[in-house]
Design an enzyme around this catalytic site. Structure first.
Site, PDB file in Angstrom:
ATOM      1  N   GLU A 171       0.893  -1.173   0.000  1.00  0.00           N
ATOM      2  CA  GLU A 171       0.000   0.000   0.000  1.00  0.00           C
ATOM      3  C   GLU A 171       0.922   1.210   0.000  1.00  0.00           C
ATOM      4  O   GLU A 171       1.524   1.531   1.022  1.00  0.00           O
ATOM      5  CB  GLU A 171      -0.875   0.015   1.262  1.00  0.00           C
ATOM      6  CG  GLU A 171      -1.698  -1.244   1.481  1.00  0.00           C
ATOM      7  CD  GLU A 171      -3.039  -1.227   0.792  1.00  0.00           C
ATOM      8  OE1 GLU A 171      -3.306  -0.267   0.035  1.00  0.00           O
ATOM      9  OE2 GLU A 171      -3.810  -2.181   0.982  1.00  0.00           O
ATOM     10  N   CYS A 220      -2.049   9.153   2.609  1.00  0.00           N
ATOM     11  CA  CYS A 220      -1.726   8.577   1.294  1.00  0.00           C
ATOM     12  C   CYS A 220      -2.741   9.032   0.274  1.00  0.00           C
ATOM     13  O   CYS A 220      -2.405   9.222  -0.892  1.00  0.00           O
ATOM     14  CB  CYS A 220      -1.692   7.059   1.374  1.00  0.00           C
ATOM     15  SG  CYS A 220      -3.151   6.365   2.128  1.00  0.00           S
TER      16      CYS A 220
HETATM   17  P1  NAD Z   1       8.551   4.545   4.561  1.00  0.00           P
HETATM   18  O1  NAD Z   1       8.585   3.778   3.277  1.00  0.00           O
HETATM   19  O2  NAD Z   1       9.639   5.496   4.851  1.00  0.00           O
HETATM   20  O3  NAD Z   1       8.504   3.529   5.794  1.00  0.00           O
HETATM   21  C1  NAD Z   1       7.494   2.563   5.936  1.00  0.00           C
HETATM   22  C2  NAD Z   1       7.993   1.424   6.804  1.00  0.00           C
HETATM   23  O4  NAD Z   1       9.039   0.733   6.128  1.00  0.00           O
HETATM   24  C3  NAD Z   1       8.592   1.888   8.143  1.00  0.00           C
HETATM   25  O5  NAD Z   1       8.156   1.007   9.145  1.00  0.00           O
HETATM   26  C4  NAD Z   1      10.085   1.784   7.901  1.00  0.00           C
HETATM   27  O6  NAD Z   1      10.829   1.598   9.067  1.00  0.00           O
HETATM   28  C5  NAD Z   1      10.138   0.563   6.995  1.00  0.00           C
HETATM   29  N1  NAD Z   1      11.355   0.452   6.195  1.00  0.00           N
HETATM   30  C6  NAD Z   1      12.141   1.440   5.717  1.00  0.00           C
HETATM   31  N2  NAD Z   1      13.175   0.933   5.000  1.00  0.00           N
HETATM   32  C7  NAD Z   1      13.026  -0.411   5.026  1.00  0.00           C
HETATM   33  C8  NAD Z   1      13.763  -1.500   4.478  1.00  0.00           C
HETATM   34  N3  NAD Z   1      14.863  -1.299   3.759  1.00  0.00           N
HETATM   35  N4  NAD Z   1      13.338  -2.744   4.697  1.00  0.00           N
HETATM   36  C9  NAD Z   1      12.208  -2.965   5.402  1.00  0.00           C
HETATM   37  N5  NAD Z   1      11.465  -1.981   5.969  1.00  0.00           N
HETATM   38  C10 NAD Z   1      11.880  -0.716   5.777  1.00  0.00           C
HETATM   39  O7  NAD Z   1       7.130   5.265   4.581  1.00  0.00           O
HETATM   40  P2  NAD Z   1       6.513   6.232   5.712  1.00  0.00           P
HETATM   41  O8  NAD Z   1       7.231   7.524   5.711  1.00  0.00           O
HETATM   42  O9  NAD Z   1       6.365   5.500   6.991  1.00  0.00           O
HETATM   43  O10 NAD Z   1       5.049   6.460   5.143  1.00  0.00           O
HETATM   44  C11 NAD Z   1       4.732   7.455   4.220  1.00  0.00           C
HETATM   45  C12 NAD Z   1       4.403   6.839   2.876  1.00  0.00           C
HETATM   46  O11 NAD Z   1       3.444   5.810   3.032  1.00  0.00           O
HETATM   47  C13 NAD Z   1       3.787   7.821   1.905  1.00  0.00           C
HETATM   48  O12 NAD Z   1       4.328   7.613   0.631  1.00  0.00           O
HETATM   49  C14 NAD Z   1       2.313   7.448   1.939  1.00  0.00           C
HETATM   50  O13 NAD Z   1       1.598   7.839   0.795  1.00  0.00           O
HETATM   51  C15 NAD Z   1       2.384   5.975   2.118  1.00  0.00           C
HETATM   52  N6  NAD Z   1       1.149   5.435   2.684  1.00  0.00           N
HETATM   53  C16 NAD Z   1       0.338   4.679   1.894  1.00  0.00           C
HETATM   54  C17 NAD Z   1      -0.863   4.178   2.408  1.00  0.00           C
HETATM   55  C18 NAD Z   1      -1.796   3.357   1.556  1.00  0.00           C
HETATM   56  O14 NAD Z   1      -2.693   2.753   2.112  1.00  0.00           O
HETATM   57  N7  NAD Z   1      -1.633   3.311   0.248  1.00  0.00           N
HETATM   58  C19 NAD Z   1      -1.220   4.470   3.723  1.00  0.00           C
HETATM   59  C20 NAD Z   1      -0.366   5.234   4.502  1.00  0.00           C
HETATM   60  C21 NAD Z   1       0.830   5.713   3.980  1.00  0.00           C
END
Ligand code: NAD
Length: 454
Positions: free
Chosen positions: A226, A261
């Site tokens: 997502e 998002c």
């Molecule tokens: P992010 O990708 O920075 O982090 C998300 C998660 O991934 C965190 O828990 C982080 O620690 C983990 N992570 C980071 N690097 C990783 C790796 N190499 N391996 C495994 N895990 C790793 O995103 P964020 O800043 O937490 O969230 C914001 C983003 O999420 C925005 O782009 C937003 O649009 C999206 N989002 C989408 C939805 C949806 O339902 N489509 C909902 C909420 C947020």
């Protein structure tokens, strides 16, 4: 790991991040417990989840404060999120059994044919910080009801909330060997990718999601992503009430500081009503109360992550250099906290980052368009495909556009909305697979076909 309050930059507390050994031992514990949890009848698994919902409601004031302190989400919006997320429990109560029970497809003749829905096993839920209740519940509650064990990694910006989930799930009767939480940054997320789990469910950015996809692909296990969006809203000239449309559009863009998002990320307005729309829009944004997120009347608090201030400043600079007009905001105010003044840009074009890159903050570009074809072309001009919205009175006209857009969710006269009754999914760079609805229940099981001959 330090937990920082984005409203003032102060350290709220320090919590230990999980080591590789701890992550492994939690996974081993879940491996032992998952089968036992799957043997618990679905009614009892559901009852435990519903008890969790009651415990959350009992503690809502405290939970909202925790969420506000670690993410900067204005307190009233934290309360709204926690209350709103309860609709997932209502949905599960009404639907879980129906979609998880074994189905008899052929009950006559020599060979009976059934479908059983078996849990995937031990699944990872790597989650985001912006709506930890909504996006967390979409995965870990649905996975648990289906009989999976879950290893949940909250975002490093919502760790305290993640630990509360664990505490309350255990208290509600979910066994400690069916749900665990790991704390840390992407490094700890990587440890989950290094393990051999039975499913990976990720909510976060496109960049991380794409990386996760490459890591999970060779495992040949189910994976859902997502991801982000650059969600367009088109306001047609037959809209019933221009002022109301402007107010609703602004809320879609600026609720939770634009850190949704499905936030409205770019607006197209038909030429005949453009000036009036912009006037009402700017008037609305100027009236937003910005300040301490602990004040229940605040609408705009700080950004959750400090580096995002620079991302937004860069988008403003880029737009202004290319000819945009700044109608409001455009800067980070002096003083403590990761604030950014709500920003409205007009005379924008698709040469500007603000109309192309996910902003994930309180900034919006409003572009004038001549007709539906022009609007459609611009709405399509994105690698993302999460949501799209059209405001206008003519439903057929709006639907004619929405049907052509490669998005998971289409809104007519509404926006920035999620419901458990319908699937939540992104297309293109916005993701893979669906949560919510019956699809989001079935996402956590695998079918087994039985051919039964007496
Ligand atoms: P992010 O990708 O920075 O982090 C998300 C998660 O991934 C965190 O828990 C982080 O620690 C983990 N992570 C980071 N690097 C990783 C790796 N190499 N391996 C495994 N895990 C790793 O995103 P964020 O800043 O937490 O969230 C914001 C983003 O999420 C925005 O782009 C937003 O649009 C999206 N989002 C989408 C939805 C949806 O339902 N489509 C909902 C909420 C947020």
């Amino acid at each position: 790991m330090q937990v920082i309050n984005p409203a003032n930059g102060a350290v709220i507390t320090e919590i230990p991040a999980d080591t590789r050994e701890q992550v492994q031992s939690k996974i081993e514990k879940l491996r032992k417990g998952q089968g036992l949890w799957a043997d618990v009848p679905v009614e009892e698994r559901l009852a435990a989840i519903l008890r969790f919902g009651e415990l959350v409601s009992d503690e809502i004031d405290n939970l909202a404060v925790i969420l506000t302190q670690e993410t900067g989400k204005p307190l009233q919006q934290s309360i709204n999120e926690i209350k709103g997320a309860n609709n997932r429990l209502v949905h599960l109560k009404a639907n879980a059994k129906k979609w998880l029970v074994e189905e008899v497809m052929v009950d006559e003749g020599a060979t009976k044919e059934h479908i059983a829905y078996e849990p995937l096993g031990v699944v990872a839920n790597i989650s985001a910080w912006n709506f930890p209740y909504n996006v967390g519940y979409n995965v870990f509650l649905y996975a648990l009801v289906a009989g999976n064990a879950v290893i949940y990694k909250p975002s490093e910006f919502a760790s305290l909330t993640g630990l509360k989930f664990r505490e309350l799930l255990w208290k509600a009767g979910i066994p400690a060997n069916a749900f665990e939480c790991v704390i840390g940054t992407g490094e700890v997320g990587q440890m989950l990718l290094d393990a051999d789990l039975d499913g990976y469910f990720f909510t976060g950015s496109y960049a991380t999601g794409r990386y996760i996809a490459t890591q999970v692909a060779p495992k040949l296990v189910p994976m859902q992503l997502e991801l982000g969006g650059k969600d367009p809203l088109y306001v047609m000239d037959d809209v019933a009430d221009i002022k109301q449309a402007a107010i609703n559009a602004a809320e879609g863009a600026f609720y939770n500081n634009g850190q949704s998002c499905c936030a409205v990320e770019r607006i197209y307005v038909q030429a005949g009503i453009y000036d009036q729309f912009v006037e009402y829009f700017v008037e609305e944004v100027k009236a937003y109360k910005i300040g301490d997120p602990m004040d229940k009347t605040t609408f705009i608090g700080p950004l959750t992550r400090k580096p995002q201030q620079q991302v937004l400043l860069d988008q403003v600079q880029d737009a202004l250099l290319k000819g945009a007009e700044l109608k409001h905001g455009g800067f980070s105010p002096e003083g403590p906290g990761y604030y950014f003044t709500p920003t409205v840009l007009t005379s924008v074009t698709h040469d500007m980052d603000v109309m192309k890159e996910e902003s994930f903050g309180p900034i919006i570009g409003i572009q004038k368009v001549g007709n539906d074809d022009e609007a459609l072309n611009l709405m399509m001009d994105t690698p993302y495909g999460l949501t799209a919205a059209v405001f206008g009175t003519d439903k057929d006209r709006a639907l004619a556009l929405l049907k052509q857009l490669p998005v998971g969710t289409a809104y007519w006269n509404c926006c920035d909305r999620v419901s458990p009754n319908v699937p939540w999914s992104g297309r293109k760079n916005s993701g893979l697979g669906s949560t919510l609805s019956y699809q989001g229940i079935r996402a956590f099981v695998q079918p087994k076909a039985y051919h039964l001959r007496d």
